[in-house]
Design an enzyme around this catalytic site. Structure first.
Site, short mmCIF file in Angstrom:
data_model
loop_
_atom_site.label_atom_id
_atom_site.label_comp_id
_atom_site.label_asym_id
_atom_site.label_seq_id
_atom_site.Cartn_x
_atom_site.Cartn_y
_atom_site.Cartn_z
N GLU A 134 0.91 -1.21 -0.05
CA GLU A 134 0.04 -0.03 0.21
C GLU A 134 0.82 1.41 0.02
O GLU A 134 0.37 2.26 0.63
CB GLU A 134 -1.15 0.06 1.28
CG GLU A 134 -2.02 -1.33 1.22
CD GLU A 134 -3.00 -1.46 2.13
OE1 GLU A 134 -2.81 -0.39 3.25
OE2 GLU A 134 -3.89 -2.31 2.35
N GLU B 62 -6.46 -10.00 -3.22
CA GLU B 62 -7.24 -9.88 -1.84
C GLU B 62 -8.84 -9.67 -2.17
O GLU B 62 -9.41 -8.93 -1.59
CB GLU B 62 -6.94 -8.81 -0.90
CG GLU B 62 -5.31 -9.02 -0.70
CD GLU B 62 -4.87 -7.63 0.32
OE1 GLU B 62 -5.69 -7.02 0.94
OE2 GLU B 62 -3.63 -7.36 0.35
#
Length: 704
Positions: free
Chosen positions: A481, A582
């Site tokens: 991220e 994910e």
């Protein structure tokens, strides 16, 4: 990537089948069989002894502190909410100190339980978080802590603490306790009930009759009737000008039923003194519950002299803000904005408005349209498939805060056990993740280090992890991220990100090294646009980072195929494999959840840039999103799970038959691994082969 290929097998009589076709069904059936053995007379009872303190403190004890039985406190100002007594702590010196009860033997694994407690606090603060935690000791001596529920408790009133939990492994000892406030603050407990959670009735399918798919619900989007239907949100001014793009916004073309070109008119918003000011419409009566709507518009700003301007199509659903799509304007040209939303509960008022730029910046909006999306029509278009390979990914067990929660104290046991499970079951593993750039995910001891100490800790993390698991993972998410956080970069400089990749590659050259981020594919987050992701990857590569793959997390709401496809088209220009790492979707209605999941899976399976897909869990109470599960806590497969299994079955390649006169058997198959059984001359011959990317027919020769 060609998703299907012609295959020629030079063999006699044979049959072909995929090697992993029924795993999910077997697992669900096994779980169902376990549940049939449990007596309902046992699971419907409260497993807490003396739950309301009618027998004093019998069955209760302090966890690291003392507890007292009370009928009042604070000179009679604090009284029980129900009954005659409550328990309170005294002498708390740690946040984990509290009130506990051992429930060994009364709590059963693979059963969902719900907790309901009545709590408050007493002390020098007026409010504090209180939580219920389950401590479990496994037969091998390992400990596990399961946070069941949290609530903001006060010193004014009793509050309810509610939650659910699932004990997923055998327990030699289990203790439930209430903890949380700062040391010195007393926890008060009036009652605590733990029962087998009642199963919710199945969701009804949504009512989609009379939905006009692809038809814009807004009034006067083309401004042929002046500003009729439009109102300024706040004391700004609206006017009409000409010169907007006349073509439809590309992400809307495949979904709209009408493709008439625009007249070039647009709304100009001036006198904006707040970021939220812009054009608006009330659309309360035009929306249907549980229907997915796509948002499309062209937008522009008058100036970017004070920096890039964020533009957002938003909805006010009663008092709730709903994001309908965002874009960042870097200059004064027209930008396409696309997004989606869905309303699941009946609102009293819904308005749509365009907002975002800084006060004083004029905003221009053209062709704003909102229309329901026909996913079934899109599904027919997406009858294609990508690779069929079994993969597993660690949720938390490889993250630094898990493997080294305190400096120098390591926990690789969980990761070792999962990796062993993968190996025994033929599952390849992704290493998620070496670092996490978002500060809230960085453990406190790391945050307290100075630059030199943090540099050393980063090097030790790389050396320790990559050496321990050398050659054991096919992928690593190196620094998770990076579009949303900058903890390491802020403290160690811009080069640290590329250095993480370079050192990782030196220590273990075999795995592909990935970037990994969220909201890249859905148009809802200007920090994570495909363009910014591409720029970040190129910058890393220019610094020598061996970026081998692009991770798109896929935590998405209301997925719209053309919007996802547009993002993937942009990412695909880099030529790197894209993995959805994910994936989860969320809706309280399991049929809508199933549609979301199917929309997402079909869209990304069909895209040539995508080489792999991973679900971010599937079991209730073991997922990060409450309404994302495919299987409930006790093993029942819901509509979303059934849809997933149906898709999986659809995408398997089966072929049966006899060879032709040339000894050939021809069929079309998806990418993946195949088992072949040849029956000839009174004997059976087994053979395996792999179908990979390629433009030409694959020929497999089998000697008999």
């Amino acid at each position: 990537m060609k998703l299907q290929q012609d295959l020629f097998l030079l063999v006699p009589n044979l049959k072909v089948f995929d090697s992993w076709s029924r795993d999910g069904q077997v697992q669900a059936r096994r779980q169902h069989d376990v549940q049939q053995e449990i007596s309902t007379s046992l699971i419907d009872e409260n497993i807490i002894l003396n739950p309301r303190f009618e027998e004093g403190l019998n069955g209760w004890s302090g966890r690291g502190c003392k507890i007292l039985l009370r009928d009042s406190m604070g000179d009679g100002k604090v009284l029980p909410q129900t009954g005659k007594h409550f328990a309170s702590t005294t002498g708390r010196t740690q946040t984990w100190n509290g009130i506990q009860q051992e429930i060994t033997g009364r709590v059963q694994r693979k059963l969902a339980y719900e907790i309901e407690a009545v709590v408050r606090i007493f002390g020098t603060v007026s409010a504090s978080s209180v939580q219920a935690t389950l401590w479990v000791q496994q037969p091998n001596g390992r400990e596990q802590y399961i946070v069941i529920a949290r609530v903001e408790a006060t010193d004014k009133d009793w509050v309810q603490l509610k939650g659910k939990f699932l004990l997923n492994s055998a327990a030699s000892k289990a203790v439930i306790y209430v903890e949380g406030p700062l040391p010195g603050i007393d926890i008060l407990l009036n009652s605590l009930i733990v029962k087998h959670a009642q199963k919710l009735p199945p969701s009804p399918p949504p009512d989609i009759e009379n939905v006009l798919y692809g038809v814009n619900i807004l009034t006067n989007s083309n401004l042929t009737d002046g500003l009729n239907g439009w109102s300024p949100l706040g004391p700004c001014a609206l006017s009409i000008a000409e010169g907007a793009p006349r073509i439809l916004a590309p992400m809307a073309v495949d979904s709209l039923s009408s493709h008439k070109p625009s007249n070039g008119r647009y709304i100009v918003v001036t006198n904006r003194s707040q970021t939220w000011m812009g054009p608006s419409q009330t659309i309360t009566d035009k929306l249907k519950l549980l229907v997915t709507y796509q948002v499309s518009a062209w937008v522009r700003v008058s100036s970017v002299k004070n920096g890039p301007q964020n533009i957002n199509v938003a909805l006010g659903v009663d008092s709730q803000f709903v994001n309908g799509g965002q874009v960042e304007a870097l200059d004064d040209r027209w930008y396409e904005i696309g997004g989606s939303f869905r309303i699941e509960k009946q609102p009293s008022k819904v308005i749509v408005y365009v907002q975002g730029p800084m006060p004083g910046v004029d905003l221009m909006v053209a062709q704003l349209q909102i229309f329901p999306v026909d996913r079934r029509a899109r599904f027919k278009y997406l009858k294609k498939k990508t690779d069929e390979v079994r993969w597993g990914v660690f949720g938390n067990e490889l993250k630094w805060y898990w493997t080294e929660p305190q400096q120098g104290i390591f926990n690789y046991t969980d990761a070792d056990e999962l990796l062993d499970f993968f190996n025994k079951n033929g599952v390849q593993g992704r290493g998620h993740c070496i670092f996490w750039e978002v500060e809230s995910a960085v453990q406190p001891w790391l945050q307290s280090l100075n630059k030199n100490s943090l540099t050393l800790a980063v090097q030790n993390r790389l050396t320790g992890l990559l050496t321990r698991y050398k050659g054991k993972f096919k992928h690593y998410d190196v620094n998770n991220e990076m579009l949303h956080g900058s903890f390491y970069q802020d403290r160690l400089g811009k080069d640290i990100r590329a250095n993480m990749f370079k050192i990782s590659s030196q220590l273990d050259p075999s795995p592909l090294l990935f970037v990994n981020d969220y909201h890249v594919e859905d148009g809802t987050d200007t920090r994570a646009s495909p363009e910014k992701y591409i720029k970040q990857i190129i910058e890393l590569q220019d610094q020598g980072a061996q970026v081998g793959g692009i991770g798109v997390q896929g935590h998405i709401d209301c997925p719209i195929g053309p919007i996802v496809c547009s993002a993937l088209d942009k990412l695909g220009v880099l030529g790197l494999p894209v993995w959805f790492t994910e994936i989860d979707v969320s809706s309280a209605n399991e049929y809508v959840r199933a549609d979301d999941l199917e929309a997402m899976l079909r869209e990304i399976y069909a895209h040539p840039a995508v080489e792999g897909i991973m679900l971010w869990g599937f079991w209730e109470l073991l997922m990060s999103r409450e309404n994302g599960y495919l299987v409930n806590a006790e093993g029942d497969v819901n509509e979303a799970g059934r849809r997933f299994l149906a898709l999986k079955q659809e995408w398997l390649s089966h072929a049966y038959g006899c060879v032709n006169e040339d000894g050939e058997f021809v069929f079309r198959g998806f990418h993946g691994s195949y088992n072949v059984e040849v029956v000839a001359l009174g004997k059976k011959i087994a053979h395996t082969f792999v179908v990979e990317k390629g433009e030409y027919p694959l020929v497999v020769e089998i000697s008999v």
